[in-house]
Design a protein around this motif. Structure first.
Motif, PDB file in Angstrom:
ATOM      1  N   ALA A   1       0.828  -1.204   0.000  1.00 56.15           N
ATOM      2  CA  ALA A   1       0.000   0.000   0.000  1.00 56.15           C
ATOM      3  C   ALA A   1       0.865   1.257   0.000  1.00 56.15           C
ATOM      4  N   GLN A   2       1.928   1.268   0.766  1.00 54.64           N
ATOM      5  CA  GLN A   2       2.800   2.435   0.815  1.00 54.64           C
ATOM      6  C   GLN A   2       3.584   2.610  -0.481  1.00 54.64           C
ATOM      7  N   ARG A   3       3.838   1.523  -1.180  1.00 59.10           N
ATOM      8  CA  ARG A   3       4.531   1.626  -2.463  1.00 59.10           C
ATOM      9  C   ARG A   3       3.641   2.261  -3.530  1.00 59.10           C
TER      10      ARG A   3
ATOM     11  N   PHE B   1      10.849  -5.207   9.099  1.00 61.07           N
ATOM     12  CA  PHE B   1      10.319  -4.312   8.083  1.00 61.07           C
ATOM     13  C   PHE B   1      11.438  -3.679   7.259  1.00 61.07           C
ATOM     14  N   TYR B   2      12.457  -3.137   7.917  1.00 62.37           N
ATOM     15  CA  TYR B   2      13.585  -2.579   7.171  1.00 62.37           C
ATOM     16  C   TYR B   2      14.283  -3.671   6.356  1.00 62.37           C
ATOM     17  N   GLY B   3      14.420  -4.864   6.949  1.00 65.75           N
ATOM     18  CA  GLY B   3      15.045  -5.963   6.214  1.00 65.75           C
ATOM     19  C   GLY B   3      14.252  -6.343   4.990  1.00 65.75           C
ATOM     20  N   MET B   4      12.907  -6.363   5.118  1.00 66.09           N
ATOM     21  CA  MET B   4      12.049  -6.669   3.972  1.00 66.09           C
ATOM     22  C   MET B   4      12.192  -5.604   2.889  1.00 66.09           C
TER      23      MET B   4
ATOM     24  N   ALA C   1      11.476  -3.862  -5.308  1.00 65.15           N
ATOM     25  CA  ALA C   1      10.500  -2.794  -5.534  1.00 65.15           C
ATOM     26  C   ALA C   1      10.457  -1.794  -4.385  1.00 65.15           C
ATOM     27  N   LEU C   2      11.116  -2.089  -3.268  1.00 66.55           N
ATOM     28  CA  LEU C   2      11.112  -1.192  -2.116  1.00 66.55           C
ATOM     29  C   LEU C   2      12.495  -0.688  -1.755  1.00 66.55           C
ATOM     30  N   ALA C   3      13.527  -1.275  -2.356  1.00 65.37           N
ATOM     31  CA  ALA C   3      14.902  -0.978  -1.946  1.00 65.37           C
ATOM     32  C   ALA C   3      15.236   0.501  -2.084  1.00 65.37           C
ATOM     33  N   ASP C   4      14.671   1.169  -3.104  1.00 62.95           N
ATOM     34  CA  ASP C   4      14.985   2.585  -3.305  1.00 62.95           C
ATOM     35  C   ASP C   4      14.380   3.471  -2.219  1.00 62.95           C
ATOM     36  N   LEU C   5      13.402   2.958  -1.480  1.00 60.46           N
ATOM     37  CA  LEU C   5      12.772   3.714  -0.401  1.00 60.46           C
ATOM     38  C   LEU C   5      13.423   3.450   0.952  1.00 60.46           C
ATOM     39  N   CYS C   6      14.186   2.383   1.055  1.00 64.15           N
ATOM     40  CA  CYS C   6      14.762   1.992   2.344  1.00 64.15           C
ATOM     41  C   CYS C   6      15.880   2.957   2.735  1.00 64.15           C
TER      42      CYS C   6
ATOM     43  N   SER D   1      13.981   2.456  14.806  1.00 65.62           N
ATOM     44  CA  SER D   1      13.143   1.289  15.092  1.00 65.62           C
ATOM     45  C   SER D   1      11.770   1.668  15.637  1.00 65.62           C
ATOM     46  N   HIS D   2      11.510   2.976  15.846  1.00 65.72           N
ATOM     47  CA  HIS D   2      10.195   3.430  16.295  1.00 65.72           C
ATOM     48  C   HIS D   2       9.418   4.140  15.194  1.00 65.72           C
ATOM     49  N   LYS D   3      10.059   4.370  14.049  1.00 67.67           N
ATOM     50  CA  LYS D   3       9.377   5.087  12.975  1.00 67.67           C
ATOM     51  C   LYS D   3      10.084   4.807  11.655  1.00 67.67           C
ATOM     52  N   VAL D   4       9.310   4.492  10.611  1.00 65.80           N
ATOM     53  CA  VAL D   4       9.860   4.288   9.273  1.00 65.80           C
ATOM     54  C   VAL D   4       9.637   5.571   8.482  1.00 65.80           C
ATOM     55  N   SER D   5      10.701   6.281   8.193  1.00 69.12           N
ATOM     56  CA  SER D   5      10.612   7.555   7.482  1.00 69.12           C
ATOM     57  C   SER D   5      11.323   7.435   6.145  1.00 69.12           C
ATOM     58  N   THR D   6      10.573   7.539   5.050  1.00 71.11           N
ATOM     59  CA  THR D   6      11.138   7.457   3.705  1.00 71.11           C
ATOM     60  C   THR D   6      10.814   8.746   2.955  1.00 71.11           C
ATOM     61  N   ARG D   7      11.257   8.848   1.691  1.00 75.72           N
ATOM     62  CA  ARG D   7      11.009  10.060   0.906  1.00 75.72           C
ATOM     63  C   ARG D   7       9.564  10.163   0.441  1.00 75.72           C
ATOM     64  N   THR D   8       8.781   9.090   0.590  1.00 72.40           N
ATOM     65  CA  THR D   8       7.384   9.143   0.136  1.00 72.40           C
ATOM     66  C   THR D   8       6.367   8.912   1.249  1.00 72.40           C
ATOM     67  N   PHE D   9       6.732   8.264   2.326  1.00 68.56           N
ATOM     68  CA  PHE D   9       5.757   7.985   3.380  1.00 68.56           C
ATOM     69  C   PHE D   9       6.438   7.899   4.747  1.00 68.56           C
ATOM     70  N   ILE D  10       5.619   8.009   5.790  1.00 66.45           N
ATOM     71  CA  ILE D  10       6.062   7.813   7.173  1.00 66.45           C
ATOM     72  C   ILE D  10       5.118   6.817   7.835  1.00 66.45           C
ATOM     73  N   THR D  11       5.689   5.790   8.450  1.00 67.04           N
ATOM     74  CA  THR D  11       4.917   4.834   9.244  1.00 67.04           C
ATOM     75  C   THR D  11       5.398   4.916  10.684  1.00 67.04           C
ATOM     76  N   TYR D  12       4.489   5.282  11.557  1.00 72.62           N
ATOM     77  CA  TYR D  12       4.827   5.432  12.970  1.00 72.62           C
ATOM     78  C   TYR D  12       4.718   4.094  13.694  1.00 72.62           C
ATOM     79  N   GLY D  13       5.524   3.925  14.724  1.00 73.50           N
ATOM     80  CA  GLY D  13       5.451   2.750  15.575  1.00 73.50           C
ATOM     81  C   GLY D  13       4.664   3.048  16.835  1.00 73.50           C
ATOM     82  N   ALA D  14       3.967   2.064  17.355  1.00 63.21           N
ATOM     83  CA  ALA D  14       3.191   2.225  18.583  1.00 63.21           C
ATOM     84  C   ALA D  14       3.175   0.894  19.315  1.00 63.21           C
ATOM     85  N   TRP D  15       2.926   0.950  20.617  1.00 66.25           N
ATOM     86  CA  TRP D  15       2.818  -0.285  21.381  1.00 66.25           C
ATOM     87  C   TRP D  15       1.802  -0.113  22.495  1.00 66.25           C
ATOM     88  N   SER D  16       1.251  -1.217  22.940  1.00 67.45           N
ATOM     89  CA  SER D  16       0.213  -1.165  23.972  1.00 67.45           C
ATOM     90  C   SER D  16       0.799  -0.644  25.275  1.00 67.45           C
ATOM     91  N   GLY D  17      -0.039   0.031  26.026  1.00 68.91           N
ATOM     92  CA  GLY D  17       0.418   0.601  27.278  1.00 68.91           C
ATOM     93  C   GLY D  17       1.093   1.944  27.115  1.00 68.91           C
TER      94      GLY D  17
END
Length: 690
Positions: free
Chosen positions: A107-109, A133-136, A142-147, A155-171
């Protein structure tokens, strides 16, 4: 004067190009490529096909649709604009996390936007984003150029030139708030903690994130836990609740693969030869396992299993699959929320025989491991309701006296529960059928008395020589006394006595189906990952799977009659010992918290603890391979009176030396030791005299 840059909703569709005619205002407007693309809606994507063509795991293995055919239905739900929430309940090692992260990456791609990946703990989140996720991304072309490069990976946030995915955990409400993600993926939903003090539950907070976005996608996955407290089960059952139905190779009848629970062939399912389940060996179940079609009642061979699964169809509540493999009917709960259930019986790397053996093995100790990790279903805990007199009458059938070892016992174990001002101790005997008997129990006040308890010989009623405990576990959950306990264990081991290890309880989720784990201890008494390079040989900390042995204790009291495999027997002289049986009964499972708690806070449960530790000590000593224990203990000539006095004198002298030395471990007698520095040309140095 104005220009209509976009067609009206009622006009005919047009084709966009990079130039727009503005002749009526005197010119032509040329758009940049990125601006031109932003005008167009994202092209529809087939996530399953994209995974098949592009996705690689963090280890570099390409996605194999043959091994995971059931992922197609999950991907189709992810692509379906009518479906908002997706719930996946599966056994372990079936690829649920991989498909969840794959859907998020695809979806992010193709349509980059704000995303969120949530985990049950901060550590799991860091491992998921930092490693998987970074390893994948790095291994998927198809994703290597974004890594991002390694030094910029958070390890708490994936920040690339096209999208940002935030990390969260319970509690952690702060990580679950103040963002509006379009793509939300939650891992191990059933292990998310419940916040009693917060205004909203962690999962409810995650579900609310981005809910105002029309095409928001949410996917939650988990292995189930305990019936009544399992969160993924509740979400799955209120949604479409789909199972994977596969066709019989003989009659083409579509059915859900499952274990036969009635023993009747007409009911179909996975079966094996033999009598009552408790009397069947795991190996016999493995060798005779076969599947029976619920429609034609013919046997389905293991060689036919994989081809059946390739033709499987997801079927929800209110639907059925006809012989042509087509769904008939509509989901009773609609398609806005879809949910999927899967067991290891569909796993590429598992077989019918593996499943049968795992079930029989689970009868010995942990039914929860099998229910959660193999069946992919919530575990129903055993309910123990009896008075102490009933339990005493049930277990106290032995004809030996305390301090004697009854015939049939092949080895002894010991367990010690450490309290503030005393120690609770017990010694147990075991045979090759995992049957236990209580030899002696009580309390002592000092470490010297604990040492004497551990090293004490016991009279064997089979006429052989006296027996001593060969493995002892000492509870070290009190962190304030960790060094004291480890030093004592090391001192007893250095005396060439029995194996004496510190132990600690571990939760079911962290044990990965194991009954126990051995953790290294270094010279500074640091444990596990904190242990340094100077690991001390001959001693480990034993991490006990609390759930497994709590369940064993409940089964001993309710289901297994003394004399059955995996049972426990006590001598008749203890039938009036109310304190002992009150303690054995004084613990139950709190379903909401997933932990065992006191029933009566005024009554201790120390004896229940030492029963569990003694049973785990037997597992550690045999390393889980009880089959290698002989059916009978080798008979030895009785010890002569002179030899017995000489042995007792040596033991007394050793105990006196220990008291004089303050219980410190003996210094090594080796003349040479390994040099601590690896840069020196000399690997060994001479030990200095003390």
């Amino acid at each position: 004067m104005s220009a209509n840059l976009l067609p009206s909703p009622m006009s005919d569709p047009i084709e966009f190009n990079n130039s727009i005619d503005l002749s009526d205002i005197g010119g032509t407007l040329t758009l940049a490529e990125t601006t031109h693309d932003a005008w167009l809606p994202p092209e529809p994507v087939n996530t399953f096909e994209w995974l098949c063509e592009n996705m690689h795991s963090h280890k570099g293995a390409p996605f194999n649709p043959v091994q995971f055919p059931w992922t197609k239905g999950i991907c189709e739900a992810w692509d379906d604009p009518r479906t908002r929430n997706i719930w996946v309940k599966m056994g372990s090692r079936l690829g649920k996390t991989e498909v969840s992260l794959g859907c998020h990456a695809c979806a992010q791609r193709h349509d980059p936007n704000t995303g969120m990946i949530g985990a049950s703990t901060q550590r799991l989140l860091e491992k998921t984003i930092g490693d998987r996720f970074y390893g994948m991304m790095a291994k998927t072309p198809a994703l290597a150029d974004l890594c991002p490069p390694k030094h910029r990976q958070n390890s708490h946030k994936v920040s690339t030139r096209t999208f940002i995915t935030y990390g969260a955990w319970s509690g952690s409400p702060t990580t679950l708030g103040d963002i509006d993600p379009k793509y939300v993926n939650l891992l191990e939903v059933s292990k998310w903690v419940r916040e009693q003090k917060s205004e909203s539950d962690s999962i409810e907070l995650a579900l609310a994130r981005g809910s105002e976005i029309p095409d928001r996608k949410f996917l939650g996955e988990s292995t189930p836990t305990i019936k009544g407290a399992c969160r993924i089960t509740k979400f799955v059952e209120r949604a479409s609740n789909e199972y994977f139905h596969v066709p019989c190779p003989h009659c083409n009848h579509h059915q859900r693969l499952r274990r036969n629970t009635t023993g009747e062939r007409k009911d179909g399912g996975l079966m094996w030869d033999g009598g009552p389940e408790e009397a069947i060996s795991p190996e016999k179940a493995y060798q005779t396992a076969h599947y029976v079609c619920e429609s034609c009642h013919k046997n389905i061979d293991e060689t036919q299993r994989r081809s059946m699964i390739q033709k499987g169809v997801w079927c929800g509540t209110g639907q059925r699959v006809d012989k042509n493999g087509e769904l008939v009917g509509k989901p009773a709960n609609g398609i806005r929320e879809r949910s999927f259930n899967l067991s290891r019986m569909y796993g590429w790397t598992f077989t019918f025989a593996d499943y049968a053996r795992a079930y029989i093995e689970s009868l010995s100790l942990s039914g929860q491991s099998f229910a959660n990790d193999w069946e992919g279903e919530a575990w129903v805990p055993l309910k123990v309701e009896m008075e102490w007199e009933q339990l005493a009458k049930r277990l106290c059938v032995g004809d030996w006296e305390l301090g004697q070892v009854p015939e049939g016992c092949y080895f002894l174990t010991c367990a010690v529960d450490v309290q503030v001002d005393h120690f609770v101790c017990a010694t147990f005997g075991w045979d090759n059928r995992q049957r236990g008997c209580l030899i002696r129990h009580g309390t002592v006040d000092t470490w010297d008395q604990v040492r004497e308890w551990i090293q004490r010989p016991y009279e064997a009623l089979d006429g052989g020589s006296d027996m001593r405990a060969r493995m002892t576990l000492i509870d070290s959950r009190d962190g304030n006394r960790k060094d004291e306990i480890i030093n004592f264990c090391r001192s007893v081991n250095d005396e060439a006595g029995p194996h004496v290890y510190p132990s600690m309880g571990g939760n079911h989720g962290s044990m990965n189906l194991r009954f126990f784990r051995k953790l290294a201890i270094d010279a500074d008494n640091e444990i596990g990952k904190k242990a340094k390079r100077n690991i001390v040989p001959g001693i480990h900390l034993i991490m006990i799977n609390t759930t497994v042995f709590q369940e064993w204790m409940d089964n001993v009291m309710v289901n297994r009659v003394p004399g059955d495999d995996m049972s426990m027997m006590l001598p008749q002289c203890l039938i009036e010992d109310q304190d002992l049986f009150d303690q054995l009964l004084n613990e139950k499972l709190n379903k909401e918290k997933g932990i065992w708690e006191h029933i009566d806070t005024l009554v201790p449960n120390d004896m229940r603890d030492v029963f569990r530790y003694g049973r785990c000590a037997a597992e550690v000593l045999t390393n889980g391979n009880w089959a290698r224990i002989p059916k009978h203990r080798p008979r030895q000539l009785p010890e002569s009176e002179a030899d017995r006095h000489q042995r007792q004198r040596r033991t007394a002298e050793q105990l006196n030396r220990n008291r004089e030395s303050g219980g410190k471990p003996n210094q090594s007698k080796k003349r040479f030791v390994r040099r601590p520095s690896s840069t020196s040309s000399k690997r060994f140095v001479r030990r200095k005299s003390l």
